[in-house]
Motif scaffolding. Structure first.
Motif, PDB file in Angstrom:
ATOM      1  N   LYS A 263       7.818 -82.387 -96.830  1.00  8.65           N
ATOM      2  CA  LYS A 263       6.899 -82.015 -95.557  1.00  8.65           C
ATOM      3  C   LYS A 263       7.736 -82.091 -94.550  1.00  8.65           C
ATOM      4  N   GLU A 266       9.079 -78.695 -93.505  1.00 10.65           N
ATOM      5  CA  GLU A 266       8.321 -77.347 -93.844  1.00 10.65           C
ATOM      6  C   GLU A 266       8.418 -76.397 -92.620  1.00 10.65           C
ATOM      7  N   GLN A 272      15.443 -74.649 -95.295  1.00 17.67           N
ATOM      8  CA  GLN A 272      14.537 -74.236 -96.554  1.00 17.67           C
ATOM      9  C   GLN A 272      15.061 -74.376 -97.891  1.00 17.67           C
ATOM     10  N   LYS A 275      14.916 -78.070 -98.448  1.00 17.63           N
ATOM     11  CA  LYS A 275      13.348 -78.211 -98.929  1.00 17.63           C
ATOM     12  C   LYS A 275      13.524 -78.057-100.302  1.00 17.63           C
TER      13      LYS A 275
END
Length: 366
Positions: A263, A266, A272, A275
């Motif tokens: 989170k 995000e 990304q 992530k």
């Protein structure tokens, strides 16, 4: 360091000896792991004793004598276990793992060179500690033997040295990474188990990645190392420090840390890939992981690296919060090798083993 001039023995004999040592290593490894679950098992005690005794005999037959007294000292400790003078424990297992490492490396050196250096004074100290073992304080006594045999296991300040990674002044990457680092540094203070964990994992992750030719972007991997367990800091310590098996409810709560960690990234488009690594670092190549049950080809390389460094750190530092003593790398090698193809990616396990073999070799020549 002492010098040993090896006997004039054919290369074929050395190769045969090293093959047998590998087999005996596997026998000892299996026995050690079994004994840590069943320390009073007579059959496993006997199997481990035979493996070490045979290694000593093999070295004696071909005249590789310098390590024979050291092997004999550890053999005597195993005999004490068989005679119930003390119970087999994790420290004794770590001593065995390190002993076999020293033997194998010595034989390899003898194969490659006529004159071989070995730390005779250190070995003599180990022998003396074994002979004067304090059975009333056996845990402390065995740890002294272990850290004398393998001083690289002692946690020192160098583990806090920050790893180097390439940063470009792009998308505020450097500022972001500093921010992620500060977050996890503060989070680690919540538990004595976590001190320095992110930096250790990052250092190893970058070593593994670079050994493979850096297929994973260093910056993304760095961000993932700092962030992937941040969500753990929001879980109850009663779960994080539990010594007994977790209930289903507790296990499900623990698994939420993946989403809590991801989170953080995000709404940061430049992170990304990191992530994705965070979300997937508890997936298993056999599809039995979480949160999505992904299999080998669906898991990104960064997550596969994170899975290995997470596992390695748990294995090597499980006692660090009590004794400031790491577990032997050889033990982690053995256990991680067993997980290849199920929990861990076989390719990245191979890269890990190659990188760690080189790292251990360098540390032992310092």
């Amino acid at each position: 360091m002492a010098l040993f001039t090896r006997p004039d023995i054919s290369t074929d004999v050395y190769i045969e000896l090293m093959d047998e040592i590998k087999e005996l290593h596997q026998q000892a490894e299996n026995s050690v792991i079994a004994l840590e679950s069943s320390p009073d098992s007579v059959s496993h005690q006997a199997s481990l004793y035979r493996a070490i005794h045979t290694i000593k005999g093999d070295l004696g037959i071909i005249g590789l004598t310098p390590l024979i007294p050291l092997i004999g000292a550890v053999e005597n400790l195993l005999d004490d276990v068989r005679n119930q003078r003390f119970s087999f424990n994790a420290s004794m297992g770590d001593i065995v793992f390190n002993l076999i490492d020293h033997v194998y490396n010595f034989v390899q050196s003898c194969k490659d060179s006529v004159r071989v250096e070995y730390p005779d004074q250190r070995y003599q100290r180990v022998i003396g500690l074994c002979q004067a073992l304090d059975y009333k304080h056996i845990d402390t006594a065995l740890r002294k033997v272990l850290v004398t045999l393998a001083p690289e296991l002692v946690i020192t300040a160098d583990l806090n040295n920050k790893p180097t990674y390439t940063l470009n002044a792009q998308d505020n990457a450097e500022a972001d990474l500093s921010f992620f680092e500060s977050l996890i540094t503060h989070a680690e203070q919540r538990s004595s188990y976590w001190q320095g964990r992110a930096q250790r994992q990052l250092k190893l992750a970058l070593i593994i990645n670079r050994h493979a030719g850096s297929p994973v972007d260093d910056r993304q991997l760095t961000a993932a190392c700092f962030v992937h367990d941040f969500g753990m800091s929001f879980l109850p310590l009663s779960i994080l420090h539990a010594k007994d098996a977790l209930s289903d409810a507790q296990s499900n709560t623990l698994k939420t840390h993946v989403y809590l960690s991801a989170k953080l990234l995000e709404n940061l488009p430049q992170w990304q890939k990191a992530k994705q690594m965070v979300l997937q670092h508890h997936e298993r190549v056999d599809g039995e992981g979480y949160p999505n049950g992904l299999k080998q080809s669906d898991i990104c390389d960064g997550a596969k690296i994170l899975a290995i460094v997470d596992t390695f750190d748990a294995m090597t530092h499980e006692r660090a919060h009590n004794h400031h003593l790491k577990r032997p790398y050889s033990r982690a090698h053995a256990e991680i090798k067993r997980l290849a193809g199920t929990q861990l990616c076989p390719y990245w396990v191979t890269v890990f083993n190659e990188a760690m073999t080189e790292l251990i070799r360098v540390k032992r020549t310092l």
